[in-house]
Motif scaffolding. Structure first.
Motif, short mmCIF file in Angstrom:
data_model
loop_
_atom_site.label_atom_id
_atom_site.label_comp_id
_atom_site.label_asym_id
_atom_site.label_seq_id
_atom_site.Cartn_x
_atom_site.Cartn_y
_atom_site.Cartn_z
N GLN A 132 2.57 16.97 2.98
CA GLN A 132 1.46 16.22 2.39
C GLN A 132 1.53 16.23 0.86
N ILE A 135 4.13 13.81 -0.28
CA ILE A 135 3.63 12.42 -0.19
C ILE A 135 2.66 12.13 -1.33
N ASN A 136 1.77 13.11 -1.61
CA ASN A 136 0.79 12.93 -2.68
C ASN A 136 1.45 12.77 -4.05
N ARG A 143 3.29 5.44 -2.70
CA ARG A 143 2.56 6.25 -1.71
C ARG A 143 1.74 5.36 -0.78
N GLU A 144 1.08 4.36 -1.36
CA GLU A 144 0.24 3.48 -0.54
C GLU A 144 1.08 2.72 0.49
N PHE A 146 4.01 3.66 1.67
CA PHE A 146 4.53 4.63 2.63
C PHE A 146 3.48 4.98 3.69
N ILE A 147 2.25 5.20 3.25
CA ILE A 147 1.18 5.58 4.19
C ILE A 147 0.87 4.43 5.16
N LYS A 148 0.81 3.21 4.60
CA LYS A 148 0.53 2.06 5.47
C LYS A 148 1.64 1.88 6.51
N ARG A 150 4.09 4.24 7.54
CA ARG A 150 4.37 5.36 8.44
C ARG A 150 3.16 5.86 9.23
N PHE A 151 2.00 5.85 8.62
CA PHE A 151 0.84 6.42 9.30
C PHE A 151 -0.10 5.37 9.89
N GLU A 152 -0.04 4.15 9.34
CA GLU A 152 -0.90 3.09 9.90
C GLU A 152 -0.08 2.09 10.72
#
Length: 199
Positions: A132, A135-136, A143-144, A146-148, A150-152
């Motif tokens: 985490q 990623i932060n 980061r935005e 990557f999160i969209k 991989r996680f969304e």
């Protein structure tokens, strides 16, 4: 030249009649040529030597089917070419089998390793914290993206539309994110793999 031709013609006649001395003449004449020809296909000196011997033995066993002295060369090269192609095809199948077997063994080994490892909650929490934080630490837009992704579980086109950027920009951010995370988490990649595998 004519004498040699006449000499060889006589040898050819003897060869056709089963004279082993005459066969040895043609064996010596063509062995290295067939070996050199074969090695160009299969890149294996020893295998090419075996193949040349096999071609000449085949010639001896089928001498009745060779109708002229010039037919010897055609017979040998045709046989060698056919055997080389068969060997190449066989090796391709063998290599594929080896790769499949290796992949299977690797997977079995991974499962064995996974089953033998005992993660405690503290280790998992620590690893999650490290991931985490990594990623932060990514640049905000990277980061935005990557999160969209991989996680969304969003597609590149969706991310591009939401963030009002081009598809290429999304791809560039993902490439950048993976490169940074790969470097930062290089010491933990095996554990991350195990975690992903376990989930």
């Amino acid at each position: 030249m004519n004498n040699n031709t006449s000499f060889e013609l006589n040898l050819f006649k003897s060869f056709k009649e089963g004279d082993e001395t005459a066969f040895k003449f043609f064996y010596d004449k063509y062995f290295r040529r067939i070996q050199s020809f074969s090695v160009q296909f299969i890149y294996d000196q020893e295998e090419a030597e075996n193949l040349a011997q096999e071609a000449l033995l085949h010639l001896w066993q089928n001498r009745e089917s060779v109708e002229s002295i010039n037919g010897i060369q055609a017979f040998l090269f045709t046989y060698a070419k056919s055997k080389c192609l068969n060997l190449i095809r066989h090796n391709k199948v063998k290599d594929k089998f080896k790769n499949d077997l290796l992949n299977h063994k690797e997977r079995e080994l991974d499962i064995e390793v996974l089953n033998s490892l005992q993660f405690d909650t503290l280790e998992l929490t620590e690893l999650e914290r490290i991931i985490q934080e990594s990623i932060n630490d990514l640049p905000p837009k990277t980061r935005e993206v990557f999160i969209k992704k991989r996680f969304e579980n969003k597609k590149n086109a969706e991310i591009a539309e939401e963030m009002e950027v081009t598809l290429k920009a999304v791809e560039a951010h993902m490439t950048k994110a993976l490169k940074i995370l790969k470097t930062k988490l290089s010491d933990y990649l095996f554990l991350i793999f195990i975690l992903i595998y376990n989930n």
